[in-house]
Scaffold this motif. Structure first.
Motif, PDB file in Angstrom:
ATOM      1  N   CYS A  53       2.486   3.685 -41.135  1.00  0.00           N
ATOM      2  CA  CYS A  53       2.651   4.191 -39.752  1.00  0.00           C
ATOM      3  C   CYS A  53       1.592   4.159 -38.867  1.00  0.00           C
ATOM      4  N   LEU A  54       0.509   4.548 -39.152  1.00  0.00           N
ATOM      5  CA  LEU A  54      -0.765   4.625 -38.603  1.00  0.00           C
ATOM      6  C   LEU A  54      -0.983   3.134 -38.010  1.00  0.00           C
ATOM      7  N   ARG A  55      -1.178   2.168 -39.124  1.00  0.00           N
ATOM      8  CA  ARG A  55      -1.578   1.000 -38.773  1.00  0.00           C
ATOM      9  C   ARG A  55      -0.462   0.170 -38.072  1.00  0.00           C
ATOM     10  N   LEU A  56       0.810   0.197 -38.391  1.00  0.00           N
ATOM     11  CA  LEU A  56       2.057  -0.402 -37.435  1.00  0.00           C
ATOM     12  C   LEU A  56       1.730   0.028 -36.048  1.00  0.00           C
ATOM     13  N   LYS A  59     -12.138  -3.429 -51.897  1.00  0.00           N
ATOM     14  CA  LYS A  59     -12.796  -2.443 -51.642  1.00  0.00           C
ATOM     15  C   LYS A  59     -12.353  -1.614 -50.404  1.00  0.00           C
ATOM     16  N   LEU A  60     -12.565  -0.317 -50.703  1.00  0.00           N
ATOM     17  CA  LEU A  60     -11.969   0.719 -49.458  1.00  0.00           C
ATOM     18  C   LEU A  60     -12.973   0.556 -48.447  1.00  0.00           C
ATOM     19  N   SER A  61     -14.228   0.138 -48.442  1.00  0.00           N
ATOM     20  CA  SER A  61     -15.097   0.077 -47.537  1.00  0.00           C
ATOM     21  C   SER A  61     -14.923  -1.258 -46.857  1.00  0.00           C
ATOM     22  N   ASP A  62     -14.133  -2.117 -47.202  1.00  0.00           N
ATOM     23  CA  ASP A  62     -13.762  -3.436 -46.449  1.00  0.00           C
ATOM     24  C   ASP A  62     -12.713  -3.372 -45.424  1.00  0.00           C
ATOM     25  N   LEU A  63     -12.207  -1.991 -45.287  1.00  0.00           N
ATOM     26  CA  LEU A  63     -11.202  -1.524 -44.377  1.00  0.00           C
ATOM     27  C   LEU A  63     -11.577  -1.505 -42.816  1.00  0.00           C
ATOM     28  N   LYS A  64     -10.804  -1.688 -41.776  1.00  0.00           N
ATOM     29  CA  LYS A  64     -11.292  -1.392 -40.424  1.00  0.00           C
ATOM     30  C   LYS A  64     -10.311  -0.333 -39.868  1.00  0.00           C
ATOM     31  N   PRO A  65     -10.856   0.176 -38.863  1.00  0.00           N
ATOM     32  CA  PRO A  65      -9.669   1.261 -38.101  1.00  0.00           C
ATOM     33  C   PRO A  65      -8.460   0.473 -37.855  1.00  0.00           C
ATOM     34  N   PRO A  66      -7.328   1.293 -37.890  1.00  0.00           N
ATOM     35  CA  PRO A  66      -5.896   0.508 -37.343  1.00  0.00           C
ATOM     36  C   PRO A  66      -5.995  -0.117 -36.014  1.00  0.00           C
ATOM     37  N   GLY A  67      -5.481  -1.108 -36.205  1.00  0.00           N
ATOM     38  CA  GLY A  67      -5.398  -1.966 -34.829  1.00  0.00           C
ATOM     39  C   GLY A  67      -6.422  -2.946 -34.843  1.00  0.00           C
ATOM     40  N   GLU A  68      -7.582  -2.954 -35.558  1.00  0.00           N
ATOM     41  CA  GLU A  68      -8.598  -3.855 -35.576  1.00  0.00           C
ATOM     42  C   GLU A  68      -8.496  -5.294 -36.238  1.00  0.00           C
TER      43      GLU A  68
END
Ligand code: KG4
Ligand code: ZN
Length: 351
Positions: free
Chosen positions: A315-318, A335-344
């Motif tokens: 829901c956050l990301r959509l 890897k968790l550290s590969d994620l970007k903030p929602p929307g990026e």
């Protein structure tokens, strides 16, 4: 926005409906424990096949629970990784197919981000930034959480994850799968201080962990106390389970306290299956009182795998405009550290 969340990364088929305004509306889970128990661990092929059997009925039930229909769904979130490839593919295929059929966006969620943000499903929630201790069957991580998708790993296990160490210890002691709850139950009958296990890597600086030595310690202690028929008495088995649990939870406590001191954060979030462990919860609660910090645990059923956490992150990301292309692609290692903030990481929404 109403999001259908699908979790099939391992041995639990889970589905939830999360609404950005009304919150969690449905949450269903089917555990495959009985299927894997006779093998003493998860059999990936059996897991994948059973997800296929259970997923559609669980989606139907979730819609019934919330008195909603498929047409009410605004987006679909499924676990994209990490996890077992075949099991992940079942959820990804179903998620993508449903989204295509309903002409709504789909997003693939990182399973550990789901665990990390599960405390947000509770009434008393942490606010960003905070420190997170993620303890599951595959991961042991101390994470500096600046915001959603902004994860800096401060420490991790150099070998076995803590949940894996619980599972292997259970196997060595002849206890049932899944090992974590079995060891915890056995430990209740143990005598405190009958055995003293080491607290690995706590005597040197740093925030990394190592749990494989504890498992070896369990093996050696068990061998030393077996009778001529290689059997342990019930009491000694319980004593070893308690000694292992004490060592594992003390180690987590020591490193979490150290990470709090280093970061200066006053909020600690615990998530992942081992977060359901009562002894760990008690120790961290006591530490929180001593250090005057706040500690946040999801309820035990949101510590272990569930669909609610996937629907929430989805829901956050959509809502931020993210969606996947139509390819059914999973990431068994991610890897968790590969994620970007929602929307990026926006993709074009399918038309
Ligand atoms: O988060 P989770 O359900 O799945 C993964 O993402 O791995 O975590 C499962 C792990 C298993 O290793 C299980 O033995 C452990 O969490 N676990 C526990 C307890 N409940 C589950 N470990 C210790 N005490 C528990 N009560
Ligand atoms: Zn998990």
């Amino acid at each position: 926005m109403l999001v259908l969340g699908i979790e099939t990364s391992c041995d639990e088929t889970a589905v939830a409906l999360y609404d950005s305004v009304q919150g969690l509306l449905a949450d269903r889970l089917y555990s495959q424990i009985a299927i894997h128990a006779e093998y003493g661990g998860v059999v990936p092929e059996l897991a994948a096949r059973d997800h296929i059997r259970k997923l559609v009925p669980l989606i139907r039930k979730s819609l019934e629970d919330s008195r909603l229909g498929l047409q009410d769904i605004d987006g679909v979130a499924y676990t994209r990784g990490p996890g077992l490839a075949g099991a992940l593919l079942v959820g990804a295929t179903m998620g993508q197919a449903l989204a295509f059929g309903l002409a709504v966006p789909a997003v693939g969620v990182h399973h550990m981000e789901g665990h990390l943000l599960a405390p947000m499903l509770e009434q008393t929630r942490p606010h960003f930034p905070f420190l997170a201790l993620l303890v599951s069957g595959g991961h042991t991580l101390l994470v500096d959480v600046a915001g959603p998708g902004e994860y800096n790993i401060l420490g991790e296990s150099l070998d076995d994850a803590v949940g894996e160490a619980f599972d292997k210890t259970a196997k060595l002691l002849g206890l049932a799968y899944p090992g974590g709850p079995s060891v915890a139950k056995e430990a209740e009958k143990g005598r405190m201080d009958r055995f003293k296990f080491p607290r690995p890597m706590t005597d040197r600086p740093g925030l990394d962990f190592s749990f494989s030595g504890l498992k070896t310690f369990t093996l050696i202690t068990a061998r030393e106390h077996e009778d001529d028929n290689q059997q342990l008495t019930d009491q000694i088995r319980a004593d070893i389970a308690l000694a292992f649990q004490e060592a594992a939870t003390d180690t987590l406590l020591i490193k979490a306290r150290r990470a709090l001191q280093q970061t200066g954060y006053e909020q600690l979030v615990i998530a992942g299956g081992v977060g359901a462990n009562k002894s760990l919860r008690q120790k961290l609660n006591e530490m929180a009182e001593q250090e005057n910090i706040s500690v946040y645990f999801p309820r035990p059923e949101f510590c272990t795998d569930n669909g609610a956490m996937i629907a929430y992150v989805g829901c956050l990301r959509l809502s931020a405009g993210e969606s996947e292309g139509m390819a059914v692609a999973v990431k068994p290692r991610w890897k968790l550290s590969d994620l970007k903030p929602p929307g990026e990481r926006k993709h074009k929404v399918k038309s």
